[in-house]
Every structure is written in structure tokens, then in C-alpha cells.
Design a protein around this motif. Structure first.
Motif, PDB file in Angstrom:
ATOM      1  N   ASN A 100     -10.163  40.018 -36.980  1.00 55.90           N
ATOM      2  CA  ASN A 100     -10.910  41.120 -36.023  1.00 55.90           C
ATOM      3  C   ASN A 100     -10.774  40.911 -34.562  1.00 55.90           C
ATOM      4  O   ASN A 100     -11.027  41.683 -33.674  1.00 55.90           O
ATOM      5  CB  ASN A 100     -12.455  40.258 -36.472  1.00 55.90           C
ATOM      6  CG  ASN A 100     -13.368  41.964 -35.800  1.00 55.90           C
ATOM      7  OD1 ASN A 100     -12.798  43.050 -35.867  1.00 55.90           O
ATOM      8  ND2 ASN A 100     -14.892  41.255 -35.474  1.00 55.90           N
ATOM      9  N   ASN A 101     -10.886  39.397 -34.109  1.00 54.94           N
ATOM     10  CA  ASN A 101     -10.674  39.080 -32.661  1.00 54.94           C
ATOM     11  C   ASN A 101      -9.195  39.926 -31.867  1.00 54.94           C
ATOM     12  O   ASN A 101      -9.441  40.188 -30.636  1.00 54.94           O
ATOM     13  CB  ASN A 101     -10.937  37.854 -32.298  1.00 54.94           C
ATOM     14  CG  ASN A 101     -12.688  38.041 -32.184  1.00 54.94           C
ATOM     15  OD1 ASN A 101     -13.735  38.126 -31.634  1.00 54.94           O
ATOM     16  ND2 ASN A 101     -13.040  36.729 -33.216  1.00 54.94           N
ATOM     17  N   LYS A 102      -8.380  39.906 -32.560  1.00 58.77           N
ATOM     18  CA  LYS A 102      -7.297  39.669 -31.907  1.00 58.77           C
ATOM     19  C   LYS A 102      -7.471  41.234 -31.899  1.00 58.77           C
ATOM     20  O   LYS A 102      -6.436  41.930 -30.940  1.00 58.77           O
ATOM     21  CB  LYS A 102      -6.076  39.875 -33.313  1.00 58.77           C
ATOM     22  CG  LYS A 102      -4.607  39.719 -33.074  1.00 58.77           C
ATOM     23  CD  LYS A 102      -3.541  39.718 -33.775  1.00 58.77           C
ATOM     24  CE  LYS A 102      -2.778  39.865 -33.241  1.00 58.77           C
ATOM     25  NZ  LYS A 102      -1.804  39.407 -33.922  1.00 58.77           N
ATOM     26  N   GLY A 103      -7.905  41.822 -32.802  1.00 60.13           N
ATOM     27  CA  GLY A 103      -8.051  43.679 -33.081  1.00 60.13           C
ATOM     28  C   GLY A 103      -8.483  43.704 -31.748  1.00 60.13           C
ATOM     29  O   GLY A 103      -7.997  44.924 -30.782  1.00 60.13           O
ATOM     30  N   ILE A 104      -9.679  42.947 -31.390  1.00 60.77           N
ATOM     31  CA  ILE A 104     -10.345  43.565 -29.744  1.00 60.77           C
ATOM     32  C   ILE A 104      -9.832  43.089 -28.831  1.00 60.77           C
ATOM     33  O   ILE A 104      -9.536  44.167 -28.126  1.00 60.77           O
ATOM     34  CB  ILE A 104     -11.730  42.154 -30.269  1.00 60.77           C
ATOM     35  CG1 ILE A 104     -12.532  43.719 -31.019  1.00 60.77           C
ATOM     36  CG2 ILE A 104     -12.438  43.090 -28.686  1.00 60.77           C
ATOM     37  CD1 ILE A 104     -14.163  42.111 -31.113  1.00 60.77           C
ATOM     38  N   ALA A 105      -8.742  42.102 -28.927  1.00 63.32           N
ATOM     39  CA  ALA A 105      -7.395  41.714 -27.982  1.00 63.32           C
ATOM     40  C   ALA A 105      -7.101  42.766 -27.528  1.00 63.32           C
ATOM     41  O   ALA A 105      -6.345  43.487 -26.434  1.00 63.32           O
ATOM     42  CB  ALA A 105      -7.311  40.826 -27.494  1.00 63.32           C
ATOM     43  N   ARG A 108      -8.346  45.858 -26.375  1.00 61.80           N
ATOM     44  CA  ARG A 108      -8.570  45.855 -24.708  1.00 61.80           C
ATOM     45  C   ARG A 108      -7.561  46.964 -24.216  1.00 61.80           C
ATOM     46  O   ARG A 108      -7.558  46.936 -22.791  1.00 61.80           O
ATOM     47  CB  ARG A 108      -9.503  45.076 -24.353  1.00 61.80           C
ATOM     48  CG  ARG A 108     -10.856  44.926 -24.875  1.00 61.80           C
ATOM     49  CD  ARG A 108     -11.361  43.882 -24.544  1.00 61.80           C
ATOM     50  NE  ARG A 108     -13.280  44.096 -25.084  1.00 61.80           N
ATOM     51  CZ  ARG A 108     -13.943  43.280 -25.313  1.00 61.80           C
ATOM     52  NH1 ARG A 108     -13.353  41.535 -24.664  1.00 61.80           N
ATOM     53  NH2 ARG A 108     -15.357  43.411 -25.415  1.00 61.80           N
ATOM     54  N   LEU A 109      -6.350  45.875 -24.459  1.00 66.00           N
ATOM     55  CA  LEU A 109      -4.698  46.433 -23.650  1.00 66.00           C
ATOM     56  C   LEU A 109      -4.731  47.808 -23.582  1.00 66.00           C
ATOM     57  O   LEU A 109      -3.586  47.518 -23.136  1.00 66.00           O
ATOM     58  CB  LEU A 109      -3.650  45.544 -25.138  1.00 66.00           C
ATOM     59  CG  LEU A 109      -4.058  43.952 -23.552  1.00 66.00           C
ATOM     60  CD1 LEU A 109      -3.057  42.921 -24.790  1.00 66.00           C
ATOM     61  CD2 LEU A 109      -3.796  43.188 -22.250  1.00 66.00           C
ATOM     62  N   GLY A 110      -4.846  48.299 -24.881  1.00 68.30           N
ATOM     63  CA  GLY A 110      -4.503  50.052 -25.053  1.00 68.30           C
ATOM     64  C   GLY A 110      -3.381  49.878 -26.240  1.00 68.30           C
ATOM     65  O   GLY A 110      -3.119  50.866 -26.327  1.00 68.30           O
ATOM     66  N   TRP A 111      -3.355  48.601 -27.218  1.00 69.80           N
ATOM     67  CA  TRP A 111      -2.748  49.079 -28.102  1.00 69.80           C
ATOM     68  C   TRP A 111      -2.900  49.577 -29.753  1.00 69.80           C
ATOM     69  O   TRP A 111      -3.767  48.770 -30.337  1.00 69.80           O
ATOM     70  CB  TRP A 111      -1.490  47.058 -28.667  1.00 69.80           C
ATOM     71  CG  TRP A 111      -1.357  46.784 -27.079  1.00 69.80           C
ATOM     72  CD1 TRP A 111      -1.128  47.856 -26.210  1.00 69.80           C
ATOM     73  CD2 TRP A 111      -0.415  45.727 -26.707  1.00 69.80           C
ATOM     74  NE1 TRP A 111      -0.310  47.139 -25.333  1.00 69.80           N
ATOM     75  CE2 TRP A 111      -0.109  45.798 -26.088  1.00 69.80           C
ATOM     76  CE3 TRP A 111      -1.242  44.726 -27.548  1.00 69.80           C
ATOM     77  CZ2 TRP A 111       0.602  44.457 -25.131  1.00 69.80           C
ATOM     78  CZ3 TRP A 111      -0.296  43.374 -27.419  1.00 69.80           C
ATOM     79  CH2 TRP A 111       0.454  42.948 -26.337  1.00 69.80           C
ATOM     80  N   CYS A 142      -9.424  55.402 -29.425  1.00 72.32           N
ATOM     81  CA  CYS A 142      -8.662  55.317 -29.319  1.00 72.32           C
ATOM     82  C   CYS A 142      -6.799  55.749 -29.479  1.00 72.32           C
ATOM     83  O   CYS A 142      -6.186  56.663 -28.492  1.00 72.32           O
ATOM     84  CB  CYS A 142      -8.495  54.066 -28.856  1.00 72.32           C
ATOM     85  SG  CYS A 142      -7.108  53.272 -28.510  1.00 72.32           S
ATOM     86  N   SER A 143      -6.269  55.702 -30.222  1.00 79.08           N
ATOM     87  CA  SER A 143      -5.207  56.098 -31.204  1.00 79.08           C
ATOM     88  C   SER A 143      -5.726  58.296 -31.594  1.00 79.08           C
ATOM     89  O   SER A 143      -4.170  58.603 -31.719  1.00 79.08           O
ATOM     90  CB  SER A 143      -4.826  55.394 -32.503  1.00 79.08           C
ATOM     91  OG  SER A 143      -5.896  56.153 -33.635  1.00 79.08           O
TER      92      SER A 143
END
Length: 189
Positions: A100-105, A108-111, A142-143
Motif C-alpha cells: 500500500n505504501n509503495k503504491g502511494i509513493a 506521487r511519482l505519477g507511475w 490517474c491512469s
């Protein structure tokens, strides 16, 4: 080796043992068995500790990686955060938190697509947390994947009907699809 003889207990050297056929008395066998049981118990406890301690150590190390990742995320160091969460995942950390936290990062990078993948992994770990659905909705938005947004909003709202982020996203989704009045009502709640 200690053996019992007619004269009491005495030590026999290897030469004496070779020259005599000595049987261990029942009393000596019971002592030997007690000794062996205590050694067996000691060995089992030692083996158990050798197995458990590295696992406990790995868990604490993976927790450290999650903490480092969260700190990097708070500081805006998203690349570092992703690296820390990847390490935590490899070391068997709490996968829900790590993904979950990796997804948040990544979000935020737009990935967006990478974030969607990680939120899907988090939802596979535990599908009963509305915040993870909220994060998934943000990644879908976002996507540009409008088709699945409403599905994730509704799943999250079924778990937590008053989740402010999901209600806001539902209002935005409805406004985007032409239901302006209903969308504005949800946004203004």
C-alpha cells in the motif's frame, strides 16, 4: 566410563573395557537415559531457538524497512521509499502495509500503472480496508481507467459508508459522468 562393580563404582580405562565384557546395570542405564533425555531436550530447545531467532530477526528487520520507507515517503523521497518497501517485501514484511505504501509513493511519482499493481497486491492481502480502495481509486483516476473507478468506490463504501475520501471520489465520478446534482450533493457532504 563409570561402571558399577562388586566394589562399588569405579572408572574403567579403555584397556580394561577391551579385556572384560561389562554390562551396564539397570541403574546405570536409567541414569544414562535421564542424561540422554536432558540432552535431547537441550538439543531440541537449541534447534528451536536457532530456527525461531532468525525468523524473529527477519521480521524486525523487515519492520525497520517499512519504517524507513514511511519516513522517506513523509520526506518526499519517493524513490528511496519505493526501494525500502521493495526490500521489506522481499524480507517478508507485512505485505499489506508495504504494498500500500509503495503504491502511494509510485502514485506521487505519477507511475499510475505500477501503483495500481501494488494496490491490487495490497487488496489481495486484505480486502477489508477502505483506505486501500481509496488509494486504488486515485490510481485508477490517474491512469484514466474510468470503467473501474466506480467499482472500487462502491466496494470501499460498502466497508465504510462515511469514508470522506471515497464519498468525494464518488461525487467527482458522478459529476464526470453527467450526474452533476447527485455528484455535488456527495461532494458537499
Amino acid at each position: 566410563v563409570l561402571y558399577e562393580s562388586e566394589h562399588g563404582r569405579n572408572w574403567l580405562n579403555s584397556e580394561e573395557r577391551k579385556n572384560r565384557h561389562i554390562l551396564i546395570h539397570k541403574y546405570d542405564y536409567r541414569i544414562l537415559m535421564r542424561f540422554n533425555n536432558s540432552i535431547r531436550i537441550f538439543c531440541l530447545v537449541t534447534i528451536a531457538l536457532l530456527i525461531i531467532l532468525p525468523v524473529l530477526s527477519a521480521k524486525s528487520n523487515s519492520t525497520q524497512w517499512i519504517d524507513k520507507g514511511r519516513d522517506a515517503l513523509r520526506e518526499g523521497k519517493y524513490y528511496d521509499a519505493i526501494s525500502f518497501f521493495d526490500t521489506a517485501i522481499r524480507e517478508g514484511a507485512d505485505l499489506l502495509i508495504a504494498y500500500n505504501n509503495k503504491g502511494i509513493a509510485e502514485l506521487r511519482l505519477g507511475w499510475c500503472d505500477k501503483a495500481i499493481y501494488d494496490f491490487e497486491q495490497a487488496l489481495q492481502q486484505n480486502s477489508s480496508l477502505p483506505d486501500t480502495y481509496y488509494n486504488m481509486v486515485l490510481a485508477q483516476k490517474c491512469s484514466g481507467k474510468q470503467d473501474e473507478i466506480n467499482q472500487y468506490i462502491n466496494r470501499g463504501l460498502n466497508l465504510s459508508p462515511n469514508h470522506q475520501g471515497l464519498l468525494l471520489m464518488k461525487g467527482i465520478f458522478l459529476s464526470d459522468t453527467g450526474a452533476f446534482d447527485e455528484g455535488l450533493d456527495l461532494i458537499n457532504q
